[in-house]
Design a protein around this motif. Structure first.
Motif, PDB file in Angstrom:
ATOM      1  N   VAL A 141     -30.329  -7.991  26.979  1.00  0.00           N
ATOM      2  CA  VAL A 141     -30.399  -7.080  25.826  1.00  0.00           C
ATOM      3  C   VAL A 141     -29.340  -6.000  26.032  1.00  0.00           C
ATOM      4  O   VAL A 141     -29.409  -5.225  26.985  1.00  0.00           O
ATOM      5  N   TYR A 193     -25.100  -6.324  25.112  1.00  0.00           N
ATOM      6  CA  TYR A 193     -24.108  -7.294  25.598  1.00  0.00           C
ATOM      7  C   TYR A 193     -22.737  -6.622  25.711  1.00  0.00           C
ATOM      8  O   TYR A 193     -21.747  -7.091  25.164  1.00  0.00           O
ATOM      9  N   TYR A 236     -29.069 -10.547  23.140  1.00  0.00           N
ATOM     10  CA  TYR A 236     -29.301  -9.853  21.872  1.00  0.00           C
ATOM     11  C   TYR A 236     -28.561  -8.522  21.920  1.00  0.00           C
ATOM     12  O   TYR A 236     -28.645  -7.796  22.922  1.00  0.00           O
ATOM     13  N   GLY A 256     -24.987  -4.619  17.970  1.00  0.00           N
ATOM     14  CA  GLY A 256     -23.620  -4.542  17.442  1.00  0.00           C
ATOM     15  C   GLY A 256     -22.915  -5.886  17.532  1.00  0.00           C
ATOM     16  O   GLY A 256     -23.553  -6.934  17.689  1.00  0.00           O
ATOM     17  N   CYS A 298     -29.418  -3.997  29.416  1.00  0.00           N
ATOM     18  CA  CYS A 298     -28.107  -3.453  29.792  1.00  0.00           C
ATOM     19  C   CYS A 298     -27.552  -2.569  28.669  1.00  0.00           C
ATOM     20  O   CYS A 298     -26.340  -2.499  28.464  1.00  0.00           O
ATOM     21  N   GLY A 354     -26.500   0.845  26.854  1.00  0.00           N
ATOM     22  CA  GLY A 354     -25.875   2.029  27.459  1.00  0.00           C
ATOM     23  C   GLY A 354     -26.575   3.333  27.106  1.00  0.00           C
ATOM     24  O   GLY A 354     -27.163   3.463  26.036  1.00  0.00           O
ATOM     25  N   ALA A 360     -30.921   4.734  22.627  1.00  0.00           N
ATOM     26  CA  ALA A 360     -30.636   3.302  22.437  1.00  0.00           C
ATOM     27  C   ALA A 360     -31.468   2.467  23.426  1.00  0.00           C
ATOM     28  O   ALA A 360     -31.987   1.398  23.080  1.00  0.00           O
ATOM     29  N   GLY A 394     -34.990   2.440  22.264  1.00  0.00           N
ATOM     30  CA  GLY A 394     -35.104   1.527  21.112  1.00  0.00           C
ATOM     31  C   GLY A 394     -35.182   0.079  21.574  1.00  0.00           C
ATOM     32  O   GLY A 394     -36.001  -0.704  21.075  1.00  0.00           O
ATOM     33  N   ALA A 395     -34.352  -0.272  22.542  1.00  0.00           N
ATOM     34  CA  ALA A 395     -34.332  -1.657  23.036  1.00  0.00           C
ATOM     35  C   ALA A 395     -35.670  -1.995  23.708  1.00  0.00           C
ATOM     36  O   ALA A 395     -36.239  -3.077  23.468  1.00  0.00           O
ATOM     37  N   SER A 449     -29.793  -0.287  32.993  1.00  0.00           N
ATOM     38  CA  SER A 449     -28.999   0.844  32.490  1.00  0.00           C
ATOM     39  C   SER A 449     -29.108   2.026  33.459  1.00  0.00           C
ATOM     40  O   SER A 449     -30.088   2.139  34.195  1.00  0.00           O
ATOM     41  N   LYS A 500     -28.669   5.375  42.622  1.00  0.00           N
ATOM     42  CA  LYS A 500     -27.554   5.045  41.728  1.00  0.00           C
ATOM     43  C   LYS A 500     -26.645   6.261  41.551  1.00  0.00           C
ATOM     44  O   LYS A 500     -25.422   6.170  41.665  1.00  0.00           O
ATOM     45  N   ASP A 548     -21.782   9.963  34.446  1.00  0.00           N
ATOM     46  CA  ASP A 548     -22.959  10.081  35.312  1.00  0.00           C
ATOM     47  C   ASP A 548     -22.947  11.384  36.119  1.00  0.00           C
ATOM     48  O   ASP A 548     -23.996  12.003  36.311  1.00  0.00           O
TER      49      ASP A 548
HETATM   50  N1  NAD Z   1     -19.559  -0.387  32.803  1.00  0.00           N
HETATM   51  C1  NAD Z   1     -19.833  -0.373  34.107  1.00  0.00           C
HETATM   52  O1  NAD Z   1     -18.993  -0.675  34.965  1.00  0.00           O
HETATM   53  C2  NAD Z   1     -21.222  -0.004  34.596  1.00  0.00           C
HETATM   54  C3  NAD Z   1     -21.521  -0.163  35.954  1.00  0.00           C
HETATM   55  C4  NAD Z   1     -22.808   0.120  36.396  1.00  0.00           C
HETATM   56  C5  NAD Z   1     -23.767   0.601  35.483  1.00  0.00           C
HETATM   57  N2  NAD Z   1     -23.426   0.794  34.171  1.00  0.00           N
HETATM   58  C6  NAD Z   1     -24.477   1.285  33.237  1.00  0.00           C
HETATM   59  O2  NAD Z   1     -24.979   0.191  32.488  1.00  0.00           O
HETATM   60  C7  NAD Z   1     -25.282   0.596  31.145  1.00  0.00           C
HETATM   61  C8  NAD Z   1     -24.495  -0.265  30.160  1.00  0.00           C
HETATM   62  O3  NAD Z   1     -23.109  -0.037  30.370  1.00  0.00           O
HETATM   63  P1  NAD Z   1     -21.959  -0.814  29.561  1.00  0.00           P
HETATM   64  O4  NAD Z   1     -20.678  -0.292  30.090  1.00  0.00           O
HETATM   65  O5  NAD Z   1     -22.223  -2.253  29.573  1.00  0.00           O
HETATM   66  O6  NAD Z   1     -22.226  -0.238  28.065  1.00  0.00           O
HETATM   67  P2  NAD Z   1     -21.623  -0.777  26.694  1.00  0.00           P
HETATM   68  O7  NAD Z   1     -21.645   0.404  25.770  1.00  0.00           O
HETATM   69  O8  NAD Z   1     -20.351  -1.525  26.940  1.00  0.00           O
HETATM   70  O9  NAD Z   1     -22.708  -1.852  26.188  1.00  0.00           O
HETATM   71  C9  NAD Z   1     -23.977  -1.528  25.695  1.00  0.00           C
HETATM   72  C10 NAD Z   1     -24.327  -2.509  24.576  1.00  0.00           C
HETATM   73  O10 NAD Z   1     -25.675  -2.263  24.164  1.00  0.00           O
HETATM   74  C11 NAD Z   1     -25.757  -2.500  22.744  1.00  0.00           C
HETATM   75  N3  NAD Z   1     -26.976  -1.891  22.207  1.00  0.00           N
HETATM   76  C12 NAD Z   1     -27.223  -0.598  21.861  1.00  0.00           C
HETATM   77  N4  NAD Z   1     -28.499  -0.454  21.450  1.00  0.00           N
HETATM   78  C13 NAD Z   1     -29.084  -1.691  21.531  1.00  0.00           C
HETATM   79  C14 NAD Z   1     -30.406  -2.190  21.252  1.00  0.00           C
HETATM   80  N5  NAD Z   1     -31.386  -1.402  20.825  1.00  0.00           N
HETATM   81  N6  NAD Z   1     -30.630  -3.499  21.472  1.00  0.00           N
HETATM   82  C15 NAD Z   1     -29.649  -4.332  21.908  1.00  0.00           C
HETATM   83  N7  NAD Z   1     -28.383  -3.905  22.182  1.00  0.00           N
HETATM   84  C16 NAD Z   1     -28.107  -2.598  22.002  1.00  0.00           C
HETATM   85  C17 NAD Z   1     -24.446  -1.925  22.212  1.00  0.00           C
HETATM   86  O11 NAD Z   1     -24.128  -2.453  20.937  1.00  0.00           O
HETATM   87  C18 NAD Z   1     -23.451  -2.350  23.312  1.00  0.00           C
HETATM   88  O12 NAD Z   1     -22.816  -3.590  23.020  1.00  0.00           O
HETATM   89  C19 NAD Z   1     -24.938   2.090  31.074  1.00  0.00           C
HETATM   90  O13 NAD Z   1     -26.103   2.849  31.285  1.00  0.00           O
HETATM   91  C20 NAD Z   1     -23.950   2.269  32.209  1.00  0.00           C
HETATM   92  O14 NAD Z   1     -23.945   3.573  32.716  1.00  0.00           O
HETATM   93  C21 NAD Z   1     -22.183   0.475  33.697  1.00  0.00           C
END
Ligand code: NAD
Length: 315
Positions: free
Chosen positions: A12, A14, A35, A38, A74, A76, A89, A92-93, A108, A180, A241
């Motif tokens: 959840v 992507y 799922y 967006g 996953c 954000g 968000a 909500g998920a 997350s 973390k 963070d």
């Molecule tokens: N990017 C990294 O390298 C990294 C590393 C470790 C941890 N994190 C953490 O992981 C989390 C996700 O990071 P990311 O970079 O993948 O974020 P991202 O913004 O790239 O992806 C999040 C996705 O969630 C979707 N979304 C929002 N609300 C939703 C819902 N209710 N149901 C389903 N999908 C929904 C969005 O459309 C988006 O595609 C964050 O909390 C981030 O801090 C990220």
């Protein structure tokens, strides 16, 4: 495709993290769905174009729900410039999964105090780096599990993660979250420190000046991850963070002067970086320790014991 693993995985959210998890689970033989609210861009298509085809989108999060489905969240968080963390968000998920028969693993990044309002089975923060994300998902550096209740049913992939991680931690969700943030802040702190120290020696006006700074900093730090003079810390996680952590704790009356100062120092270094864009790029990865003979023997002994137990149960 022949699925070798019994659980169904629904990712959840992507984005970067969701896709890295989805690809690595699919590669490990799981049937994977996702799922997303967006239309996410494919982040690792250069390397994994074929593997992407094995991952199926869902029109609603519970479309493949069963007692055998594990949801990997996953989605954000968002953090404002002054450090306010918005987890709506993620809420909500999780809300959309409240009638699930399956299990929920939250990945997350969420401040410890905000976890109390969320419902999940396990909090397993993600430590991956974007450039090696898919590989790091199934071979995590750390396997950190936060759980509120005594651990009862666990997904089979916890075994995989545990066997492959260099370190494992079981505790509360809040402890998992502190780990973390500790990791991210420590990484950011080292970057900001080396950069501030280097700038004290000289501004990086040309290659000679940078070489002079590196001659000194590399003597001690040997160009190790997060310890190279160069660009400021950036990306999707470290700035967000570190800000969220110090702003929330400062509000609680805690002394956050070092972490706040680190963010200020990094902001100042970004101004220098704009002026001198030839500052060295760097990216970091986890350095896995060499596995010692004893550790290898212990792992072999435990795997033989498990296999024998299974065998006796069958007979
Ligand atoms: N990017 C990294 O390298 C990294 C590393 C470790 C941890 N994190 C953490 O992981 C989390 C996700 O990071 P990311 O970079 O993948 O974020 P991202 O913004 O790239 O992806 C999040 C996705 O969630 C979707 N979304 C929002 N609300 C939703 C819902 N209710 N149901 C389903 N999908 C929904 C969005 O459309 C988006 O595609 C964050 O909390 C981030 O801090 C990220």
């Amino acid at each position: 495709m022949n699925f070798t693993q019994k659980e169904i995985i629904t990712i959840v959210g992507y984005g970067w993290v969701g896709q890295a998890n989805a690809l690595s689970f699919s590669n490990a033989g799981y049937k994977v769905y996702y799922y997303d609210t967006g239309k996410p861009e494919l982040r690792y298509a250069d390397k994994y174009a074929e593997l992407y085809k094995t991952i199926t989108p869902l029109a609603s999060p519970l479309a493949q729900d069963s007692g055998n489905t594990w949801y990997i969240i996953c989605v954000g968080d968002r953090v404002s410039f002054d450090g306010e963390q918005d987890i709506s968000a993620i809420q909500g998920a999780l809300e959309s999964l409240k009638n699930t028969k399956g299990g929920i693993v939250l990945r997350s990044t969420v401040l410890p105090a905000h976890l109390a309002s969320l419902h999940f089975d396990y909090y397993v923060p993600e430590f991956l780096h974007e450039k090696k994300a898919v590989e790091e998902c199934m071979t995590p550096q750390y396997f950190i599990v936060g759980s509120r209740d005594a651990i009862s049913r666990q997904p089979s992939f916890f075994n995989l993660w545990q066997q492959r991680a260099t370190k494992t931690f079981y505790g509360t969700p809040e402890e998992a979250s502190y780990l973390k943030y500790l990791s991210n802040i420590w990484n950011a702190l080292r970057v900001a420190f080396v950069n501030e120290f280097g700038n004290a020696m000289a501004y990086p006006v040309d290659k000679e000046k940078i070489a002079g700074i590196e001659k000194v900093t590399d003597f001690f730090f040997e160009r190790k991850s997060y310890l190279r003079y160069g660009k400021s810390f950036g990306g999707h996680c470290l700035p967000k963070d570190t800000r969220a952590f110090f702003a929330w704790h400062k509000k609680q009356g805690k002394d956050m002067s070092l972490i706040e100062g680190m963010c200020k120092s990094n902001d100042n270094h970004q101004i220098i970086e704009k002026k001198y864009p030839h500052l060295p790029e760097w990216f970091s990865e986890w350095v896995r320790p060499q596995i010692s003979g004893w550790v290898a023997l212990r792992a072999l002994k435990s795997s033989i014991q498990k296999k024998l137990k299974k065998l006796f149960r069958k007979t």
